[in-house]
Design a protein around this motif. Structure first.
Motif, PDB file in Angstrom:
ATOM      1  N   SER A 116      15.351  62.390   1.918  1.00 55.51           N
ATOM      2  CA  SER A 116      14.505  61.178   1.620  1.00 55.51           C
ATOM      3  C   SER A 116      14.761  59.964   2.351  1.00 55.51           C
ATOM      4  O   SER A 116      13.929  59.249   2.574  1.00 55.51           O
ATOM      5  CB  SER A 116      14.588  60.906   0.189  1.00 55.51           C
ATOM      6  OG  SER A 116      15.951  60.728  -0.144  1.00 55.51           O
ATOM      7  N   THR A 207      14.193  58.711  -5.357  1.00 50.55           N
ATOM      8  CA  THR A 207      12.761  59.325  -5.509  1.00 50.55           C
ATOM      9  C   THR A 207      11.694  57.975  -5.396  1.00 50.55           C
ATOM     10  O   THR A 207      10.704  58.106  -4.498  1.00 50.55           O
ATOM     11  CB  THR A 207      12.586  60.264  -6.694  1.00 50.55           C
ATOM     12  OG1 THR A 207      13.759  61.259  -6.685  1.00 50.55           O
ATOM     13  CG2 THR A 207      11.420  60.866  -6.896  1.00 50.55           C
ATOM     14  N   SER A 259       8.367  65.370  -5.749  1.00 48.35           N
ATOM     15  CA  SER A 259       8.444  64.513  -7.080  1.00 48.35           C
ATOM     16  C   SER A 259       8.563  65.251  -8.394  1.00 48.35           C
ATOM     17  O   SER A 259       9.156  64.811  -9.348  1.00 48.35           O
ATOM     18  CB  SER A 259       7.404  63.216  -6.992  1.00 48.35           C
ATOM     19  OG  SER A 259       5.951  64.098  -6.977  1.00 48.35           O
ATOM     20  N   SER A 262      12.167  66.223  -9.193  1.00 45.02           N
ATOM     21  CA  SER A 262      12.933  65.005  -9.270  1.00 45.02           C
ATOM     22  C   SER A 262      13.064  64.339 -10.616  1.00 45.02           C
ATOM     23  O   SER A 262      13.784  63.952 -11.269  1.00 45.02           O
ATOM     24  CB  SER A 262      12.675  64.111  -8.281  1.00 45.02           C
ATOM     25  OG  SER A 262      13.094  64.719  -6.803  1.00 45.02           O
TER      26      SER A 262
END
Length: 355
Positions: A116, A207, A259, A262
């Protein structure tokens, strides 16, 4: 209560194992082959001159590490009952099991975080380059990547310090289940931090914040490219749009596919892991998450014409000089025709002047 839930738990576990045995090898193979091909294409002579390609090449290595520290472990557990995080079938000494546990979980989270962070950095760097607010050389790219790796390693060092081969923190002590976790009696404060706060902090830092930054800078990228296209239509402008499309596509799929896992991991309490349906829910979300790290090669091919050209050239074993020669050979008939036409016009003009 146990008599009613045990068959249900066994049923969910068997479904989960079957799904993992079938889907995991496909994702692992796709991840390895796709990222290896992407890496060699991105470091080709034509693409490695761009700092964005250098970042994406590093991202390929990180994605291989992500899949082979996380998904491979789960597949070996489901298919062969071998946990590479503890090596219970090969190592009997708990001291060595603790070190293997720490190293594996440490690397797992480092690769997860780097994915990320690198995507955010390469998006920001691309915007600064396209908007001509900053330039980035290969030396700067290497220094930035090195700094990012050091920072992430320091942020996740708590896994290497506190995790060990000890009794499970989610199961009753009477079961005497050993796993790679935190001893909640020896490290009370850290266990509370990990259980109550770490998930929410990591959700925000790795995230939500990356997703927000990617959306913002990708929006700025689209606007900048659109404005530059209005001012000038050139091959260089088309090249910028090409790389931007690749980044936009990768960022979009990363957001969509990672997503859910997470958010689920951050919001689900530890006791929820004892529910029968947790096993299959978490497995499906993990497979979706790891699929994201396996499809970038396909995304690059679909969204980037330059990447496709370099990939085909690599497959056909064409060098830059040979591609230039082939292009020249294709253009030669057209050039000969134009030269003959110009000579004809010049001759006619001279005859007209002579008369």
């Amino acid at each position: 209560m146990n008599n009613t839930t045990s068959p249900e738990l066994y049923y969910y576990k068997e479904i989960t194992k079957t799904i993992s045995k079938v889907v995991s090898p496909f994702i692992l193979i796709l991840c390895f082959i796709g990222n290896v091909l992407s890496f060699f294409v991105l470091i080709s002579h034509r693409l490695r001159k761009q700092s964005t390609a250098c970042y994406l090449a590093v991202l390929c290595i990180v994605e291989i590490g992500t899949c082979f520290t996380g998904l491979l472990r789960q597949f070996l557990i489901d298919a062969f009952k071998i946990d590479i995080r503890t090596m219970e079938h090969l190592i009997t000494n708990s001291y060595y099991r603790t070190w293997i546990c720490r190293i594996h979980i440490y690397l797992t989270y480092i690769f997860l975080r780097l994915s990320s962070v690198l995507l955010v950095v390469v998006t920001m760097q691309r915007y600064l380059y396209v908007s001509k607010k900053s330039t980035c050389t290969q030396k700067n790219v290497f220094m930035q990547v090195f700094s990012i790796i050091i920072i992430v390693c320091l942020c996740e060092s708590h896994f290497f310090i506190y995790y060990e081969y000890t009794l499970s923190d989610t199961r009753p002590k009477v079961e005497q289940r050993m796993e790679c976790t935190v001893d909640k009696e020896r490290h009370i404060d850290y266990y509370k931090f990990r259980s109550e706060y770490y998930g929410k902090i990591s959700l925000f830092l790795f995230t939500l914040l990356p997703f927000a930054l990617m959306i913002i800078f990708n929006g700025l990228l689209i606007r900048t490219i659109h404005q530059s296209t209005k001012r000038i239509q050139s091959k260089k402008s088309s090249k910028k749009r090409n790389v931007t499309r690749m980044l936009l596509t990768v960022s979009l799929f990363y957001t969509i596919l990672t997503s859910p896992a997470s958010i689920y991991l951050a919001l689900a309490p530890p006791k929820y892991q004892l529910r029968p349906w947790y096993v299959i829910q978490w497995t499906l979300l993990k497979l979706l998450f790891y699929l994201c790290h396996s499809v970038n090669f396909l995304l690059y091919c679909v969204s980037g014409s330059t990447f496709r050209e370099e990939f085909l050239a690599m497959v056909l074993c064409q060098t830059s000089s040979s591609r230039y020669r082939h292009q020249s050979e294709r253009e030669q008939p057209k050039s000969r025709f134009l030269n003959s036409f110009y000579r004809f016009l010049s001759t006619q003009r001279q005859r007209t002047q002579g008369t």
